[in-house]
Every structure is written in C-alpha cells, then in structure tokens.
Design a protein around this motif. Structure first.
Motif, mmCIF file in Angstrom:
data_model
loop_
_atom_site.group_PDB
_atom_site.id
_atom_site.type_symbol
_atom_site.label_atom_id
_atom_site.label_comp_id
_atom_site.label_asym_id
_atom_site.label_seq_id
_atom_site.Cartn_x
_atom_site.Cartn_y
_atom_site.Cartn_z
ATOM 1 N N ARG A 1 -3.081 -4.463 4.850
ATOM 2 C CA ARG A 1 -2.370 -4.635 6.115
ATOM 3 C C ARG A 1 -1.442 -3.468 6.438
ATOM 4 N N MET A 2 -1.262 -2.554 5.492
ATOM 5 C CA MET A 2 -0.341 -1.433 5.692
ATOM 6 C C MET A 2 -1.008 -0.277 6.432
ATOM 7 N N SER A 3 -0.185 0.525 7.077
ATOM 8 C CA SER A 3 -0.663 1.782 7.646
ATOM 9 C C SER A 3 -0.791 2.813 6.532
ATOM 10 N N VAL B 1 -6.943 4.296 -1.704
ATOM 11 C CA VAL B 1 -6.642 3.116 -2.514
ATOM 12 C C VAL B 1 -7.333 1.864 -1.983
ATOM 13 N N LEU B 2 -7.501 1.737 -0.650
ATOM 14 C CA LEU B 2 -8.143 0.534 -0.115
ATOM 15 C C LEU B 2 -9.601 0.435 -0.560
ATOM 16 N N ARG C 1 1.402 2.995 2.941
ATOM 17 C CA ARG C 1 0.804 3.065 1.598
ATOM 18 C C ARG C 1 1.293 4.310 0.862
ATOM 19 N N ALA C 2 1.430 5.412 1.573
ATOM 20 C CA ALA C 2 1.902 6.651 0.951
ATOM 21 C C ALA C 2 3.322 6.509 0.420
ATOM 22 N N ASP C 3 4.110 5.623 1.029
ATOM 23 C CA ASP C 3 5.491 5.417 0.590
ATOM 24 C C ASP C 3 5.593 4.575 -0.671
ATOM 25 N N GLU C 4 4.499 3.916 -1.046
ATOM 26 C CA GLU C 4 4.510 3.144 -2.293
ATOM 27 C C GLU C 4 4.623 4.120 -3.466
ATOM 28 N N PRO C 5 5.617 3.939 -4.363
ATOM 29 C CA PRO C 5 5.862 4.935 -5.415
ATOM 30 C C PRO C 5 4.710 5.140 -6.386
ATOM 31 N N CYS C 6 3.876 4.134 -6.592
ATOM 32 C CA CYS C 6 2.750 4.287 -7.519
ATOM 33 C C CYS C 6 1.465 4.731 -6.809
ATOM 34 N N ILE C 7 1.556 4.987 -5.491
ATOM 35 C CA ILE C 7 0.393 5.463 -4.733
ATOM 36 C C ILE C 7 0.609 6.907 -4.308
#
Length: 353
Positions: A280-282, A300-301, A286-292
């Motif tokens: 559901r994320m843009s 990742v999707l 997703r880029a702001d997720e620290p482990c991504i």
C-alpha cells in the motif's frame, strides 16, 4: 616453480613445498547475480570460515534482459566496475584461491560469452556462468548449518534477481541430500519490471501471487509435499534479500543488522502483514523504511509476491532466515578442494597428512 598468473582460481605452487591444506590459503567467493555483485574473503577457522573482508554493490546486471535478451552496455559497465573493486580487495587480502560465478542474467543473455571475455580482459577474473542446479547446490551448502534437527525434509528457497530457486532436501542423521529442485523465471528484477514501482491494488497483487503459485504446483505434486507439510515433516529456510529485509522490519531494527537477522525466524502471518503494508506504500515511503532504502524500494514488492506464493503453497507456518548462501558454499568447496589436493600431494611425496 610454475609461473604465477594473476587471479588464477587455483594458484600454482612449488612441487617442493609441502602443502598444509586449507590452512595455506586465503579464499574469495564472488557472486555476480542479476541484481547484486557480492564478495566474501575468508580464512579457515576451527569453527569453519572466518570472514576477513566483504563487499556488496547493486549492479542490476539483468536490467532489460527479459525484454531484449541481452546484457546492456550500462549494466555490463556497472558490473565490471564492481568486479574491479572486488579484485582490489582480493589483492589487498592476498587471495590465492577464488571462484567467481554468474547466475540467471548471464544464463539468459545471448551476449554472455562476450561479457565473460570482457570481464577477463578488463579485470583478470575468470567468470563461471553456472546452471540453476549448481546455483541451488551452492546455496544449500552455505545454508545447511541453519537447518534444525527433527524434520525429515527442508524446503530451501532463494529469491534472486532473475529467478527463484526452490530445493527439496532430505535431512537424515546430520546429512542432507537433494531430492528435487526447480528454477522459476521470476525474481525481484524480472517480476519487478512487470509490476512497476507504484503501490499495488490488492487484486493485482493477488493475481501475481496466484500466477507464481501455479508454477510451483507441479513441484509440489511430484514430491507429494502437501502431505509431508500436513504431517509436520517439513521445515523451510529462505535465503534472499526479500526474507532478510522482511525479518529486519519484523524485528523493528533501526537499520539492517546482519547478526540480528541471520538465523532468525519469520512467521508467515508476520511476513504477509508486512508485505501488504508495503504493497500500500508509495515508492518513496518504502525507500524510507530503514531496512529497505532507496536501492531496494522498487524491487521489494516483487519479492513479497514470490514469498507469499511460496508460503501459501507450503503452509509450514514459519521460516528460518539466512543471510548466507552461495558465497559460503563456494568457500567451503574451495577449502575442501585444498584439503584433497594436500592429501594427494602428501601421498605422492610420502608425507603423512
């Protein structure tokens, strides 16, 4: 003495010098995948392998291969630049035994032979394009220490950039035997190019999961895996950026920490919840997720879709997460070969090895 050749995989040595097997060498394993170029440099230790250097860079070698059938000039250049960094590290660490392998992107590319020649010409590295079965064997060899005793079988999978390897292993008395394996033409790069980078509608996401499920069903049927899973005789282990990323998110890590992730467990319910949250994320979110981070945000999707298909076909309930695999398998092979060579030399020269 035989002439020294830079970066030879098996370094020559004097016939008058006694060998001491694996302990006499420094080893390196280079894995050029569809998405990443990775290196491990290691020395043997009493417990197995002691890593003394490592490197990883996203090169996207397989970018566009699915549509063009060729490795692009830009992708080749990125890969060669990364390999040159690996060579510098190998030189600095005194590596005298190595193996460098390439996987799905090179297997598919019509210009792979030209690329292999170019790598040799520009870096001195001999690149082996391995088949899917050899890729699976190496991944399993590197991951076996994480398998738990008590299960008759293990499903080991590696979601790569250009393909996904699935292997069924029989576990008995501390040893493992490959029962069957398959390679499906869906990886985070090849599938990612088809689904795009935007948030995904649940129905679109679900259709892709079902598409991959159908590909996996033949493997399931011929090995009667549904019954084995229902009887609790199967464990699951995943080695890929997808499962390590989801494990890091599941553990709420402030950044990716290998020691926290390698060997951890990821429940299927948790993996599915995280996957649908990411769906559901843009791209920016997703880029702001620290482990991504931004380098994995667009891929990742695709990995989540493949993982959900695997989990739905074989509902084991949880999987063991491995931040290890092909490179560790290569290192083990190289060290074993050095031991065999040492023993053979000793027999020929009357040494007691």
């Amino acid at each position: 003495m035989a002439r020294q050749t830079k970066h030879r995989r098996i370094a020559p040595r004097s016939r008058f010098m006694p060998s001491t097997g694996r302990w006499a060498h420094t080893y390196a394993a280079l894995d050029l995948g569809t998405h990443n170029c990775r290196l491990l440099v290691a020395r043997p230790s009493r417990s197995g392998i002691r890593v003394i250097d490592a490197f990883s860079r996203i090169v996207r070698l397989g970018e566009g291969v699915g549509s063009s059938g060729r490795l692009s000039e830009a992708a080749q250049r990125r890969a060669i630049e990364a390999i040159q960094v690996c060579v510098e590290k190998m030189d600095r660490r005194g590596v005298n035994r190595y193996r460098a392998i390439a996987t799905q992107a090179c297997r598919l590319a019509s210009n792979r032979d030209q690329f292999v020649d170019r790598v040799m010409s520009e870096t001195g590295v001999l690149l082996d394009v391995i088949d899917a079965r050899e890729e699976a064997r190496l991944a399993i060899k590197g991951c076996v220490p994480l398998l738990c005793p008590g299960s008759d079988y293990a499903i080991i999978f590696d979601i790569g950039g250009g393909s996904t390897q699935v292997v069924l292993v029989h576990c008995k008395s501390g040893s493992t035997t490959i029962v069957d394996s398959m390679s499906i033409p869906y990886g985070v790069v090849t599938l990612g190019e088809q689904i795009g980078t935007d948030a995904l509608d649940e129905q679109v996401y679900g259709r892709w999961v079902e598409t991959i499920r159908e590909v996996l069903e033949a493997f399931c049927l011929r090995n009667k895996l549904a019954a084995k899973v229902a009887d609790g005789r199967v464990q699951m282990l995943g080695t890929s950026g997808t499962v390590t990323t989801l494990s890091g998110i599941d553990r709420s890590l402030p950044r990716y920490i290998r020691s926290e992730v390698d060997g951890s467990y990821l429940a299927f319910d948790a993996a599915r919840e995280i996957s649908h949250r990411l769906r559901r994320m843009s791209l920016g979110q997703r880029a702001d997720e620290p482990c991504i981070g931004k380098d994995r945000a667009d891929l990742v999707l695709a990995g989540c879709i493949i993982l959900e298909a695997i989990c739905s076909v074989w509902p084991v309930g949880r999987l063991r997460v491995a931040d290890r695999g092909i490179r560790e398998g290569i290192l083990q092979d190289l060290m074993k070969a050095a031991d065999v060579e040492s023993a053979t030399w000793g027999q020929m020269n009357g040494e007691r090895c």
